[in-house]
Design a protein around this motif. Structure first.
Motif, short mmCIF file in Angstrom:
data_model
loop_
_atom_site.label_atom_id
_atom_site.label_comp_id
_atom_site.label_asym_id
_atom_site.label_seq_id
_atom_site.Cartn_x
_atom_site.Cartn_y
_atom_site.Cartn_z
N TRP A 85 0.95 -1.21 -0.03
CA TRP A 85 0.01 -0.06 0.08
C TRP A 85 0.80 1.20 -0.03
N TYR A 86 2.06 1.14 0.30
CA TYR A 86 2.99 2.33 0.55
C TYR A 86 3.12 3.20 -0.96
N PRO A 87 3.60 2.51 -2.09
CA PRO A 87 3.47 3.12 -3.32
C PRO A 87 2.28 3.87 -3.50
N ILE A 88 0.88 3.03 -3.37
CA ILE A 88 -0.29 3.36 -3.65
C ILE A 88 -0.36 4.89 -2.77
N LEU A 89 -0.12 4.64 -1.38
CA LEU A 89 -0.27 5.96 -0.79
C LEU A 89 0.36 7.20 -1.30
N LEU A 90 1.62 7.00 -1.60
CA LEU A 90 2.54 8.08 -2.19
C LEU A 90 2.02 8.45 -3.51
N ILE A 91 1.55 7.59 -4.36
CA ILE A 91 1.27 8.20 -5.79
C ILE A 91 -0.19 9.03 -5.62
N THR A 92 -0.87 8.44 -4.49
CA THR A 92 -2.24 9.43 -4.06
C THR A 92 -2.00 10.65 -3.51
N CYS A 93 -1.01 10.90 -2.61
CA CYS A 93 -0.44 11.87 -1.87
C CYS A 93 -0.07 12.75 -3.26
N PHE A 94 0.79 12.39 -4.20
CA PHE A 94 1.48 13.22 -5.05
C PHE A 94 0.38 13.88 -5.91
N ASN A 95 -0.61 13.04 -6.40
CA ASN A 95 -1.75 13.29 -7.21
C ASN A 95 -2.64 14.65 -6.67
N VAL A 96 -2.84 14.05 -5.19
CA VAL A 96 -3.76 15.10 -4.46
C VAL A 96 -3.32 16.52 -4.49
N PHE A 97 -1.95 16.64 -3.94
CA PHE A 97 -1.17 17.65 -3.81
C PHE A 97 -0.71 18.47 -5.21
N ASP A 98 -0.76 17.63 -6.12
CA ASP A 98 -0.62 18.35 -7.62
C ASP A 98 -1.92 18.78 -7.92
N LEU A 99 -3.06 18.32 -7.62
CA LEU A 99 -4.28 19.15 -7.90
C LEU A 99 -4.47 20.38 -7.03
N VAL A 100 -3.98 20.28 -5.61
CA VAL A 100 -3.93 21.47 -4.87
C VAL A 100 -2.94 22.52 -5.33
#
Length: 206
Positions: A87-102
């Motif tokens: 789940w670690y890479p999935i979490l990191l990818i999610t964090c990146f995309n969310v903050f990219d959108l922000v």
């Protein structure tokens, strides 16, 4: 994709789009009064536009060289977590995309209009290389989930924000009738950054 197509066709009906379309038509008409737009004149205009926005383009290239060199290859292949496991890479990818959108949305709240600071910030993102390298080979704390997650969020935030800032500022540096050309040239710089970043990403594998 269908929604994007619908919204794209509806955009021209917005009052602000109509205003700028009319302003552009007037600017083009005024320019044509000074002489016909021949092939040589058009090429000269394009190169003048490239010269005007070259530093914005340079910033764009640096943004995506840094981002693509690290994300997603490094994040999905090189860092590991005994706690989060797959789940670690999935979490990191999610964090990146969310903050990219922000980051992309932040320009609606605050737009950095100082070009030197914006381009300097793009260059400063090169610091992500030693920081992420430290997460692989640095002190034990650096190799834990918290620093990597924080750095990934900042990587996404700065990627989104600085991309939007440069894309907004670059067309404003030329005459209104050439703003569209400046936007196209900016996208070409972005593509160069994407390609270069993708190539550099292989060094993490090597």
């Amino acid at each position: 994709m269908f929604i994007c197509m619908v919204l794209y066709n509806l955009a021209d009906k917005l009052p602000i789009m109509k205003y700028y379309d009319e302003a552009k038509i007037q600017a083009v008409a005024a320019e044509e009064d000074n002489g016909p737009l021949t092939g040589s004149v058009w090429r000269s205009t394009v190169w003048d536009t490239v010269g005007t926005i070259k530093w914005y383009g340079f910033g764009m290239v640096i943004i995506y060289v840094v981002t693509l060199a690290i994300f997603p290859g490094y994040i999905t292949e090189d860092v590991h977590s005994e706690l989060l496991k797959d789940w670690y890479p999935i979490l990191l990818i999610t964090c990146f995309n969310v903050f990219d959108l922000v980051g992309k949305s932040l320009t609606a709240v605050y737009l950095l209009e100082n070009a030197k600071i914006a381009i300097g910030s793009c260059i400063a993102r090169l610091l992500f290389f030693p920081l992420f390298l430290g997460c692989l080979h640095g002190p034990k704390f650096f190799r834990t989930e918290i620093p990597v997650t924080i750095l990934t969020c900042i990587l996404g935030l700065t990627n989104g924000y600085l991309t939007s800032v440069l894309m907004i500022l670059a067309p404003k540096t030329v005459k209104l009738q050439h703003a569209e050309t400046a936007g196209i040239v900016s996208v070409l710089f972005l593509v160069v950054g994407l390609a270069a970043g993708s190539i550099i990403a292989w060094f993490w594998v090597i």
